[in-house]
Design an enzyme around this catalytic site. Structure first.
Site, PDB file in Angstrom:
ATOM      1  N   GLU A  25      30.292  35.599  36.534  1.00 26.18           N
ATOM      2  CA  GLU A  25      30.635  34.609  37.555  1.00 26.18           C
ATOM      3  C   GLU A  25      29.388  33.873  38.029  1.00 26.18           C
ATOM      4  OE1 GLU A  25      33.028  37.028  40.219  1.00 26.18           O
ATOM      5  OE2 GLU A  25      34.333  37.617  38.559  1.00 26.18           O
TER       6      GLU A  25
ATOM      7  N   ARG B 216      31.386  41.459  32.490  1.00 27.25           N
ATOM      8  CA  ARG B 216      31.790  41.532  33.883  1.00 27.25           C
ATOM      9  C   ARG B 216      31.134  42.683  34.661  1.00 27.25           C
ATOM     10  NH1 ARG B 216      36.426  40.899  37.356  1.00 27.25           N
ATOM     11  NH2 ARG B 216      37.150  42.854  38.247  1.00 27.25           N
TER      12      ARG B 216
ATOM     13  N   HIS C 248      32.620  35.456  44.527  1.00 25.32           N
ATOM     14  CA  HIS C 248      33.088  35.642  43.155  1.00 25.32           C
ATOM     15  C   HIS C 248      33.550  34.316  42.575  1.00 25.32           C
ATOM     16  CE1 HIS C 248      33.969  40.161  43.317  1.00 25.32           C
ATOM     17  NE2 HIS C 248      33.553  39.878  44.533  1.00 25.32           N
TER      18      HIS C 248
ATOM     19  N   HIS D  41      29.955  40.501  39.785  1.00 27.24           N
ATOM     20  CA  HIS D  41      30.482  40.416  38.424  1.00 27.24           C
ATOM     21  C   HIS D  41      29.606  39.471  37.621  1.00 27.24           C
ATOM     22  CE1 HIS D  41      34.628  41.671  40.096  1.00 27.24           C
ATOM     23  NE2 HIS D  41      34.075  42.700  39.480  1.00 27.24           N
TER      24      HIS D  41
ATOM     25  N   GLU E 179      36.636  33.440  46.127  1.00 28.79           N
ATOM     26  CA  GLU E 179      36.698  33.147  44.697  1.00 28.79           C
ATOM     27  C   GLU E 179      36.449  31.647  44.592  1.00 28.79           C
ATOM     28  OE1 GLU E 179      37.179  35.145  42.102  1.00 28.79           O
ATOM     29  OE2 GLU E 179      37.958  37.001  42.959  1.00 28.79           O
TER      30      GLU E 179
END
Lengths: 385, 177
Positions: free
Chosen positions: A161, A216, A287, A158, A361
């Protein structure tokens, strides 16, 4: 690499030495050619690190005495080259890992890192993006005669990020700078190969640098009424594709594409992993943000077959992480702790048989979100190592 | 579950002061999400166990700085792409944060998770009274849909009277261009 000094005493020794040089393709420093090796004459051979033991064993077996003339060739090279900093190998020179870098610099970095650590690192072509850019991954592999299991890590699926590609670069740097001195890392590399893809969604990443910071998806065009851009690559993999947590409308941030693996970036990664899957032990995809370690699945709350083991390992990772700077990560299946989604790379990797498949994440929990300040790159990366 | 009314959640929270990380305050809250009616903000009741830090000094400093500006304050992209906020813009950022908290509350359901992603534009509006007024265009990030939603908000502030969002509206996404 070492340079050995030998003075052959008998003709049989000369023959053995010539045999050794030609079969192992050793680098003769003196004389230049194997046929010039003579009884009573100095012989200097450079032996690459992975072969040192084998060569010495062979010399011992044949009662050939030797001296180590140069115990560490690289060190000598470094010392003799003019450098601004210490002779401690840093590569690439001056690359600042505590800043975010645009794609052009990351491409350069990959080339440099392979040059500086060529005994361990090779750069490989994976495929092309929608906008025709080349995708490369780095293979970190200690030469060995046994086939090693693989750990794959990709970053930047993405675009917005940014901490994710920053982490991949940091990770590579840490491994390479410390593999000799850190016993954990050196043991790791004895048994495993690392494959790192620093930026998966190259077009999107560049777009987030040049046009829209919070972009994104990738940049594939769709004709709607006018052109709409971008498929969410993490909804585009072939795992319950298009079923839940997606949109079939290009204007959405979670547009899953026109079909599973419709995007060249997805295909490039999927084809490669499919090919190597029997040797891949662990699939990691990085991410941000949220501070989670997510396990399969997103498309169903049905637990994966090895869910206990998956959770155990993830929990251990989370507790190692919190120990560093107190940053807490939540652990669990996406469908239970986050939201439903289908077509994620992590789910797909697990369904094709890769036992350990995780989405990380990274920082933070929303304070800065995607715009994580560069002064947090170091602590984020250190705790995640 | 409250039949015909909605879902009520009881929360035990620890509040952490963003500007003074060691300072925490315990808090209990009750949140009621109304059934069906997605246009009403959830009801929130809360109790703080303890007091919040006084910020009078910093508030007055910021207030006087803005009051004494020759030209109206105008700024964009806070934080910037690298995540930086200049020291001068810190209070402007904090104000946006507080104000967007109100907007988020007004627009939350059990299926949304909204965060302030960035201040796209902020422009001070000169007033004849003692209040400071800022017209913000902020970007909110919604976690479930992953959408970035531009939102306009008019914010009034005074050191003694606190923050008020007098007007706010969601903007079409292409208004970002």
């Amino acid at each position: 690499h070492q340079v050995l000094h030998i003075v052959p005493e008998t003709f049989q020794q000369v023959q053995h030495l010539q045999h050794l040089c030609s079969t192992l393709l050793l680098d003769l420093w003196k004389p230049f050619l194997p046929q010039d090796i003579c009884v009573g004459e100095d012989l200097h051979i450079r032996v690459p690190a992975p072969l040192v033991k084998e060569v010495k064993d062979s010399l011992d077996q044949h009662m050939i005495s030797y001296k180590v003339l140069i115990p560490n060739v690289q060190e000598l090279v470094d010392q003799s080259m003019p450098r601004e900093r210490s002779s401690h190998r840093q590569a690439p020179e001056g690359y600042v890992y505590t800043e975010y870098h645009p794609m052009e610099e990351i491409y350069q970095w990959m080339i440099q890192i392979q040059k500086s650590y060529s005994e361990l690192v090779t750069q490989h072509y994976l495929g092309k993006t929608v906008e025709n850019r080349e995708m490369y991954y780095l293979q970190i592999s200690q030469p060995s005669d046994k086939t090693k299991k693989i750990v794959w890590m990709d970053c930047g699926i993405h675009a917005r990020e940014w901490i994710s590609p920053a982490f991949c670069q940091w990770f590579v740097k840490e491994i390479l700078q410390n593999y000799k001195s850190d016993p954990k890392i050196s043991r790791f590399l004895q048994n495993l190969d690392l494959y790192v893809l620093p930026v998966l969604n190259i077009d999107g990443y560049m777009y987030s640098w040049e046009k829209e910071r919070l972009w994104r998806k990738n940049r594939s065009p769709h004709m709607n009424s006018g052109t709409c851009y971008g498929t969410d690559l993490n909804r585009n993999f072939n795992s319950s594709w298009g079923s839940v947590g997606v949109s079939h409308n290009c204007s959405s941030e979670v547009f899953c594409g026109s079909g599973p693996e419709s995007e060249p970036e997805t295909r490039a990664v999927a084809q490669f992993i499919e090919q190597k899957k029997s040797n891949i032990l662990c699939y990691l995809t990085m991410h941000s943000y949220g501070q989670y370690i997510l396990t399969p699945y997103g498309s169903t709350t049905e637990p994966p077959s090895n869910s206990e083991e998956l959770m155990l390992v993830a929990k251990q990772a989370a507790s190692a992480l919190v120990g560093k700077y107190g940053t807490s990560y939540q652990v669990g299946p996406t469908s239970l702790i986050l939201y439903s989604n289908s077509g994620s790379s992590r789910d797909w990797a697990h369904t094709i048989g890769i036992p350990f498949s995780y989405t990380f994440e990274l920082r933070d929990k929303g304070t800065y979100g995607f715009l994580l300040p560069s002064n947090q790159i170091q602590p984020t990366c250190e705790e995640t190592m | 579950d409250i039949a015909d009314v909605g879902h009520k959640y009881h929360l035990d929270l620890v509040l952490e002061d963003v500007l003074a990380k060691d300072t925490t305050v315990n808090c209990t809250a009750e949140v009621l999400y109304h059934l069906g009616n997605q246009n009403t903000a959830p009801d929130v009741q809360f109790t703080l166990e303890g007091e919040l830090r006084t910020t009078a000094e910093a508030d007055n400093l910021f207030y006087n700085q803005i009051k004494s500006l020759d030209k109206v304050l105008v700024a964009e992209n806070i934080p910037d792409s690298q995540g930086s906020v200049s020291p001068a813009m810190e209070p402007v950022h904090l104000l946006a944060w507080v104000a967007s908290g109100y907007v988020i509350w007004q627009n939350s359901t059990e299926n949304t998770k909204l965060q302030l992603a960035q201040i796209r534009r902020v422009k001070q509006v000169k007033r004849s009274d003692e209040y400071l007024e800022f017209d913000y265009l902020v970007l909110l990030h919604e976690m479930v849909s992953q959408e970035i939603i531009p939102w306009q908000m008019t914010v009034l502030w005074h050191p003694q009277h606190g923050v008020q969002v007098t007007q706010h509206s969601c903007q079409p996404q292409h208004s970002l261009e």
